[in-house]
Design a protein around this motif. Structure first.
Motif, PDB file in Angstrom:
ATOM      1  N   ALA A  24       0.787  -1.183   0.164  1.00 45.01           N
ATOM      2  CA  ALA A  24      -0.137  -0.038   0.027  1.00 45.01           C
ATOM      3  C   ALA A  24       0.855   1.177   0.151  1.00 45.01           C
ATOM      4  CB  ALA A  24      -1.038   0.058   1.172  1.00 45.01           C
ATOM      5  N   ASN A  25       1.800   1.106   0.690  1.00 43.71           N
ATOM      6  CA  ASN A  25       2.736   2.492   0.815  1.00 43.71           C
ATOM      7  C   ASN A  25       3.466   2.551  -0.640  1.00 43.71           C
ATOM      8  OD1 ASN A  25       4.570   4.510   2.217  1.00 43.71           O
ATOM      9  ND2 ASN A  25       6.261   3.190   1.798  1.00 43.71           N
ATOM     10  N   PHE A  26       3.917   1.304  -1.288  1.00 43.09           N
ATOM     11  CA  PHE A  26       4.506   1.340  -2.613  1.00 43.09           C
ATOM     12  C   PHE A  26       3.499   2.138  -3.568  1.00 43.09           C
ATOM     13  CE2 PHE A  26       5.535  -0.334  -6.905  1.00 43.09           C
ATOM     14  CZ  PHE A  26       6.576   0.170  -7.097  1.00 43.09           C
ATOM     15  N   ILE A  27       2.414   1.432  -3.752  1.00 42.20           N
ATOM     16  CA  ILE A  27       1.313   1.982  -4.612  1.00 42.20           C
ATOM     17  C   ILE A  27       1.045   3.889  -4.256  1.00 42.20           C
ATOM     18  CG2 ILE A  27      -1.016   1.836  -5.387  1.00 42.20           C
ATOM     19  CD1 ILE A  27      -0.955  -1.189  -4.443  1.00 42.20           C
ATOM     20  N   ALA A  28       0.981   3.840  -2.990  1.00 41.16           N
ATOM     21  CA  ALA A  28       0.527   5.330  -2.767  1.00 41.16           C
ATOM     22  C   ALA A  28       1.769   6.207  -3.206  1.00 41.16           C
ATOM     23  CB  ALA A  28       0.206   5.470  -1.112  1.00 41.16           C
ATOM     24  N   LYS A  29       2.947   6.000  -2.924  1.00 42.17           N
ATOM     25  CA  LYS A  29       3.853   6.942  -3.380  1.00 42.17           C
ATOM     26  C   LYS A  29       4.680   6.838  -4.519  1.00 42.17           C
ATOM     27  CE  LYS A  29       5.734   7.262   1.414  1.00 42.17           C
ATOM     28  NZ  LYS A  29       7.033   7.186   2.353  1.00 42.17           N
ATOM     29  N   LYS A  30       4.720   5.688  -5.208  1.00 43.20           N
ATOM     30  CA  LYS A  30       4.998   5.419  -6.416  1.00 43.20           C
ATOM     31  C   LYS A  30       4.126   5.684  -7.591  1.00 43.20           C
ATOM     32  CE  LYS A  30       9.333   4.137  -4.987  1.00 43.20           C
ATOM     33  NZ  LYS A  30      10.570   5.322  -5.181  1.00 43.20           N
ATOM     34  N   VAL A  31       3.096   5.254  -7.366  1.00 40.49           N
ATOM     35  CA  VAL A  31       2.196   5.365  -8.163  1.00 40.49           C
ATOM     36  C   VAL A  31       0.940   6.624  -8.256  1.00 40.49           C
ATOM     37  CG1 VAL A  31      -0.132   4.376  -9.479  1.00 40.49           C
ATOM     38  CG2 VAL A  31       1.986   3.093  -8.509  1.00 40.49           C
ATOM     39  N   VAL A  32       0.550   6.875  -6.813  1.00 42.17           N
ATOM     40  CA  VAL A  32      -0.353   7.754  -6.761  1.00 42.17           C
ATOM     41  C   VAL A  32       0.137   9.443  -6.730  1.00 42.17           C
ATOM     42  CG1 VAL A  32      -2.249   8.955  -5.277  1.00 42.17           C
ATOM     43  CG2 VAL A  32      -1.920   6.556  -5.642  1.00 42.17           C
ATOM     44  N   VAL A  33       1.353   9.259  -5.639  1.00 45.73           N
ATOM     45  CA  VAL A  33       2.373  10.373  -5.760  1.00 45.73           C
ATOM     46  C   VAL A  33       2.692  10.915  -7.075  1.00 45.73           C
ATOM     47  CG1 VAL A  33       3.967  11.536  -4.406  1.00 45.73           C
ATOM     48  CG2 VAL A  33       2.471  10.228  -3.276  1.00 45.73           C
ATOM     49  N   SER A  34       3.410   9.927  -7.701  1.00 49.76           N
ATOM     50  CA  SER A  34       4.099  10.263  -8.819  1.00 49.76           C
ATOM     51  C   SER A  34       3.173  10.776 -10.060  1.00 49.76           C
ATOM     52  CB  SER A  34       4.742   9.172  -9.163  1.00 49.76           C
ATOM     53  OG  SER A  34       5.771   8.527  -8.269  1.00 49.76           O
ATOM     54  N   GLY A  35       1.976  10.240  -9.822  1.00 48.42           N
ATOM     55  CA  GLY A  35       0.989  10.668 -10.930  1.00 48.42           C
ATOM     56  C   GLY A  35       0.410  12.092 -10.696  1.00 48.42           C
ATOM     57  N   LEU A  36       0.255  12.137  -9.347  1.00 52.10           N
ATOM     58  CA  LEU A  36      -0.367  13.728  -8.974  1.00 52.10           C
ATOM     59  C   LEU A  36       0.951  14.608  -9.380  1.00 52.10           C
ATOM     60  CD1 LEU A  36      -2.049  12.903  -5.554  1.00 52.10           C
ATOM     61  CD2 LEU A  36      -3.165  13.597  -7.648  1.00 52.10           C
ATOM     62  N   ARG A  37       2.021  14.582  -9.012  1.00 49.31           N
ATOM     63  CA  ARG A  37       3.146  15.283  -9.409  1.00 49.31           C
ATOM     64  C   ARG A  37       3.221  15.667 -10.957  1.00 49.31           C
ATOM     65  NH1 ARG A  37       8.255  13.878  -5.459  1.00 49.31           N
ATOM     66  NH2 ARG A  37       7.579  14.885  -3.814  1.00 49.31           N
ATOM     67  N   ARG A  38       3.193  14.682 -11.639  1.00 52.97           N
ATOM     68  CA  ARG A  38       3.017  14.816 -13.008  1.00 52.97           C
ATOM     69  C   ARG A  38       1.849  15.496 -13.795  1.00 52.97           C
ATOM     70  NH1 ARG A  38       4.619   8.929 -15.492  1.00 52.97           N
ATOM     71  NH2 ARG A  38       7.000   8.746 -14.647  1.00 52.97           N
ATOM     72  N   LEU A  39       0.697  15.248 -12.724  1.00 49.41           N
ATOM     73  CA  LEU A  39      -0.495  16.157 -13.064  1.00 49.41           C
ATOM     74  C   LEU A  39      -0.318  17.550 -12.918  1.00 49.41           C
ATOM     75  CD1 LEU A  39      -3.607  16.198 -14.212  1.00 49.41           C
ATOM     76  CD2 LEU A  39      -4.023  15.719 -11.805  1.00 49.41           C
ATOM     77  N   LEU A  40       0.214  17.930 -11.592  1.00 47.22           N
ATOM     78  CA  LEU A  40       0.445  19.320 -11.215  1.00 47.22           C
ATOM     79  C   LEU A  40       1.577  19.996 -12.026  1.00 47.22           C
ATOM     80  CD1 LEU A  40       0.395  18.768  -7.305  1.00 47.22           C
ATOM     81  CD2 LEU A  40      -1.320  20.023  -8.839  1.00 47.22           C
ATOM     82  N   SER A  41       2.682  19.065 -12.385  1.00 44.86           N
ATOM     83  CA  SER A  41       3.678  19.617 -13.432  1.00 44.86           C
ATOM     84  C   SER A  41       2.984  20.445 -14.680  1.00 44.86           C
ATOM     85  CB  SER A  41       4.711  18.948 -13.593  1.00 44.86           C
ATOM     86  OG  SER A  41       4.217  17.582 -14.431  1.00 44.86           O
ATOM     87  N   LYS A  42       1.942  19.686 -15.193  1.00 46.47           N
ATOM     88  CA  LYS A  42       1.416  20.219 -16.391  1.00 46.47           C
ATOM     89  C   LYS A  42       0.335  21.319 -16.231  1.00 46.47           C
ATOM     90  CE  LYS A  42       1.606  15.638 -18.585  1.00 46.47           C
ATOM     91  NZ  LYS A  42       0.830  14.774 -19.135  1.00 46.47           N
TER      92      LYS A  42
END
Length: 427
Positions: free
Chosen positions: A36-54
């Motif tokens: 759950a920690n891996f999914i939250a940080k590597k998938v969800v967090v990375s996805g949100l960061r890419r979304l915010l960068s745009k």
């Protein structure tokens, strides 16, 4: 059929060792928490960061420096443990309760840290606004953080004591006097921050001078409890915020906003060198082009005034003096000097005579506030005036040094020797 019998046999064997079943369940729970920690940080967090960068209005540098999303993601594994620890078989109830309390306390602490980090992001974004120099909010945000941490601490204590926050606050009511004493500096700093902001006393970037605390430099940071000043010798002075309200300090912001800086310096004239100008001295000074308009105007003015004193003593008449002419020369010189502001006050005046001489003060403003340029202009002005003052028959006062006293002593010895020789020859 044999396969199902094997599974049943394995379960029966495991039931004989309760600690093994408990250890296996804990391992599975920890694996789920890690996943759950891996999914939250590597998938969800990375996805949100890419979304915010745009997103165009989002500043990438600020969000890279402050990991708000990564902090909030720490809640996920703690939530898995909080809800899953109760399903572990053969685990004592006290341990389950303790783990749940610890997980809940960790979640509360994570939420508080996330809110604090969000306030840091807000402050970083606000500091990029030009108005932030006039109205810094770092002190207020620190106050909000303090309140959040206090509430978080009370909730964590309530979690372990199994009491709500209001019950704990009621218990703290008797300790109000102690808390007031403990947070005395914080309360004073909050009040001082409000006053500083309301009256616009200090801004980031202001040059302030506070001799009582050896502070003389630029304000670099303003927080709830302290104001950091970078002195001109590259040292740092930390001033308690409330000291800016209770103590006296000088703020040079007005000078910076006006774009000019004052020169106020005196030359001490030897009063024995002041006299009326003779005609030959006037003719000699007429060679200085700046004084021609002054002499023409003064001659007409003096001639008109002195008509009433015809056939009387010359001492009753107005005459030109070397000190007055020199004062007029300085005034004309400053009016033509390129580094002197002509829109600000400009005057040359005499101060009260002292035992060190007659102070002739120059009061004007330079057209720049840069320190090095200001000092260069001031030095150029006084270099010229100190060099030209003998042309007016004036002398600067200077206390006698040991060399002067030795020279007088030598002259006295030479004079006495000459008198003795003369007396011997006459005898």
């Amino acid at each position: 059929m044999d396969k199902f019998n094997f599974i049943q046999d394995f379960r029966d064997w495991v039931d004989q060792f309760s600690w093994l079943e408990m250890l296996g369940s804990l391992t599975i729970l920890l694996v789920f928490a890690v996943i759950a920690n891996f999914i939250a940080k590597k998938v969800v967090v990375s996805g949100l960061r890419r979304l915010l960068s745009k997103v165009k209005f989002v500043n990438k540098e600020i969000f890279e420096q402050h990991s708000v999303i990564r902090r909030i993601a720490n809640i996920v594994p703690a939530t898995v443990i909080l809800n899953g620890i109760a399903s572990v078989p053969h685990l004592p109830t006290k341990i389950i309760t303790l783990v749940q309390m610890a997980a809940q306390a960790f979640i509360l602490l994570t939420i508080a840290l996330t809110i604090s980090e969000s306030l840091n992001v807000f402050n970083a974004v606000y500091k990029r606004n030009p108005k932030s120099r006039n109205k810094p909010i770092k002190g207020y945000l620190q106050l909000v953080k303090l309140i959040i941490y206090v509430v978080c601490g009370l909730m964590i204590i309530g979690t372990f004591l199994k009491k709500d926050v209001f019950t704990i606050l009621a218990g703290f009511g008797a300790m109000a006097a102690v808390l007031m004493l403990v947070f005395q500096n914080t309360i004073l700093s909050v009040v001082a921050s409000v006053q500083i902001s309301s009256y616009d006393m200090v801004r980031i970037g202001d040059w302030i001078e506070m001799p009582s605390l050896n502070a003389d430099g630029t304000v670099m940071d303003m927080s709830l409890h302290t104001v950091t000043v970078e002195n001109f010798d590259k040292t740092f002075t930390t001033i308690p915020t409330n000291k800016l309200v209770t103590d006296t300090f000088k703020n040079w912001r007005g000078m910076s906003e006006a774009g000019v800086r004052r020169i106020k310096r005196s030359m001490y004239i030897d009063q024995n060198s002041i006299h009326f100008l003779e005609q030959n001295e006037i003719e000699k000074l007429k060679a200085i082009l700046l004084l021609n308009p002054y002499f023409e105007e003064k001659q007409i003015e003096l001639a008109s005034f002195n008509q009433q004193f015809e056939n009387q003593s010359v001492y009753n008449m107005r005459q030109l003096t070397n000190i007055g002419t020199f004062r007029a020369y300085i005034d004309f010189y400053l009016q033509h000097f390129p580094g002197i502001s002509q829109q600000s006050t400009l005057m040359v005046r005499q101060l009260q005579p002292t035992s060190e001489g007659l102070p002739l003060e120059i009061y004007c403003f330079t057209s720049t506030t840069a320190w090095t340029e200001y000092e260069a202009i001031q030095s150029d002005v006084f270099d010229h005036l100190l060099a030209i003052i003998p042309a007016f028959g004036l002398k600067l006062y200077q206390a006698p040094s040991g060399l002067d006293l030795r020279s007088l002593s030598n002259q006295a010895e030479v004079t006495n020797q000459a008198l003795l020789e003369k007396a011997e020859h006459s005898s």
